[in-house]
Write an enzyme that holds these catalytic residues in place. Structure first.
Site, PDB file in Angstrom:
ATOM      1  N   TYR A   1       1.939   3.511  10.238  1.00 31.46           N
ATOM      2  CA  TYR A   1       1.767   2.732  11.511  1.00 31.46           C
ATOM      3  C   TYR A   1       3.011   2.397  12.269  1.00 31.46           C
ATOM      4  O   TYR A   1       4.052   1.908  11.500  1.00 31.46           O
ATOM      5  CB  TYR A   1       0.966   1.496  11.514  1.00 31.46           C
ATOM      6  CG  TYR A   1      -0.516   1.747  11.382  1.00 31.46           C
ATOM      7  CD1 TYR A   1      -1.386   2.320  12.161  1.00 31.46           C
ATOM      8  CD2 TYR A   1      -1.251   1.252   9.928  1.00 31.46           C
ATOM      9  CE1 TYR A   1      -2.567   2.796  12.193  1.00 31.46           C
ATOM     10  CE2 TYR A   1      -2.525   1.617   9.962  1.00 31.46           C
ATOM     11  CZ  TYR A   1      -3.440   2.243  11.030  1.00 31.46           C
ATOM     12  OH  TYR A   1      -4.673   2.649  10.789  1.00 31.46           O
TER      13      TYR A   1
ATOM     14  N   LYS B   1      -6.346 -24.282 -11.480  1.00 29.43           N
ATOM     15  CA  LYS B   1      -6.842 -24.566 -10.046  1.00 29.43           C
ATOM     16  C   LYS B   1      -6.537 -23.145  -9.440  1.00 29.43           C
ATOM     17  O   LYS B   1      -5.901 -22.182  -9.675  1.00 29.43           O
ATOM     18  CB  LYS B   1      -5.845 -25.431  -9.340  1.00 29.43           C
ATOM     19  CG  LYS B   1      -4.573 -24.860  -9.097  1.00 29.43           C
ATOM     20  CD  LYS B   1      -3.603 -26.173  -8.600  1.00 29.43           C
ATOM     21  CE  LYS B   1      -2.172 -25.824  -8.282  1.00 29.43           C
ATOM     22  NZ  LYS B   1      -1.294 -26.837  -7.811  1.00 29.43           N
TER      23      LYS B   1
END
Length: 375
Positions: free
Chosen positions: A270, A45
């Site tokens: 950042y 899956k």
């Protein structure tokens, strides 16, 4: 030159891991019936946990006699790519119209609630279905109650729409096989299986996911359902003796695209969340959260450069991340970077991002090129 980031999937590793799972099932001996060898399906899956469902299914052709997916869309994709192995729908049908194609697509179906059961019983089918009746033994996510199991099982067994039935459940804590909750789930399910069995052979049943396949042989049933272990990723919080034979199938690599000197007191990235405490060398790597690397990874997260570990420095950007390579020798532009793979476990990276290896591999975007090794 293309951007130097790649995801390599070793299909040989997936085959090796499947063989390992199968060997654990072969050691199973059920004390309440004849000696049994558990059959092993392959859970593919979520695009085979991000590894490529079609490629994985092809790699396991002739090995896995049953594949498991979460939805009919995933099953249709496999059939459109000429995968012929029988497929189990782990979440069952989401609408009654899907029942009409079970036989055409050679699908088996999980039934986990009364609505699904009634739809199956009341639908006109050309051929009866092979069904898996899911029992809720304590996870409280899917499944009918144990109290309703006997009546429901008998109703299905007497229906012309049902060819065969496998009882199944799902463990909430199989990664802790000594926990009382796991032991209670296993005992409750095993007792239910025995209750519904009418001969010296237990009715077909399935409970063991990867962690239970690896560490709880008492939970092995007619079918085992390995998922994450097929891709060489341990289902346990920490690598252990059960995990040792697994070979990671996914390798996430890039290269260094910039090097710079940073003085003590200067920051990187950042938010200026990482500051050099000494004169440092910072390597910028072409990989970021846009490529599937977790933005939540903290400074210090291990990154492997030329076979040596160096710490992540500062926040992960969309397209880049920075690594403190001060302690490494002879680092240069173009050097190889392993973000996770055979040498650096995805589970170790995941711990630094407060998540699981499951999440990291299944959410990989398509931007990074994929290379399949199938020798």
């Amino acid at each position: 030159m293309p951007r130097p980031i790649s995801i390599t999937v070793d299909l040989n590793a997936i085959r090796h891991n499947f063989n390992y799972a199968q060997s654990l099932g072969a050691k199973h001996k059920n004390g309440d019936s004849l000696d049994n060898v558990s059959q092993t399906m392959a859970v593919i899956k979520a695009d085979a946990y991000g590894h490529g469902a079609v490629a994985t299914a092809r790699a396991l052709d002739g090995k896995a006699t049953l594949l498991a997916v979460s939805s009919i869309e995933e099953a249709v994709s496999l059939r459109q790519n000429h995968i012929k192995t029988p497929i189990l729908l782990l979440e069952g049908c989401f609408c009654s119209s899907e029942l009409s194609v079970l036989d055409d697509l050679n699908l088996q179906v999980v039934l986990h609630n009364q609505h699904q059961i009634e739809e199956l019983l009341n639908t006109s089918l050309d051929e009866p279905a092979d069904v898996w009746l899911k029992i809720d033994t304590g996870m409280h996510r899917l499944g009918i109650s144990a109290a309703d199991a006997n009546h429901t099982y008998q109703t299905l067994a007497n229906s012309k729409n049902v060819r065969s039935i496998v009882l199944m459940t799902h463990f909430a804590m199989s990664d802790q096989p000594n926990h009382t909750f796991f032991k209670r789930q296993h005992e409750d399910f095993h007792n239910l299986v025995k209750e519904l069995s009418t001969t010296d052979q237990l009715i077909p049943n399935s409970a063991a996911n990867s962690a239970a396949v690896m560490s709880a042989p008492e939970s092995h049933g007619t079918w085992n359902r390995p998922g994450i272990m097929l891709y060489g990723i341990s289902p346990f919080d920490h690598e252990n003796t059960f995990s040792a034979p697994l070979i990671p199938a996914m390798q996430f690599h890039s290269k260094i695209i910039a090097l710079r000197q940073v003085n003590a007191g200067e920051s990187v990235g950042y938010g200026a969340t990482w500051t050099a405490t000494q004169p440092s060398i910072i390597a910028t790597v072409a990989a970021g959260y846009g490529d599937g690397y977790p933005r939540a990874a903290k400074s210090g997260t291990p990154v492997m450069i030329n076979g040596h570990i160096a710490p992540l420095a500062g926040r992960v950007s969309m397209d880049m991340l920075c690594v403190d390579v001060t302690q490494l020798n002879n680092v240069k532009l173009g050097d190889d970077v392993e973000l996770w793979g055979k040498k650096l476990s995805v589970n170790e990276v995941a711990q630094w991002a407060d998540t699981l290896g499951y999440e990291l591999v299944t959410r990989m975007p398509t931007r990074a090129k994929r290379i399949f090794i199938n020798e």
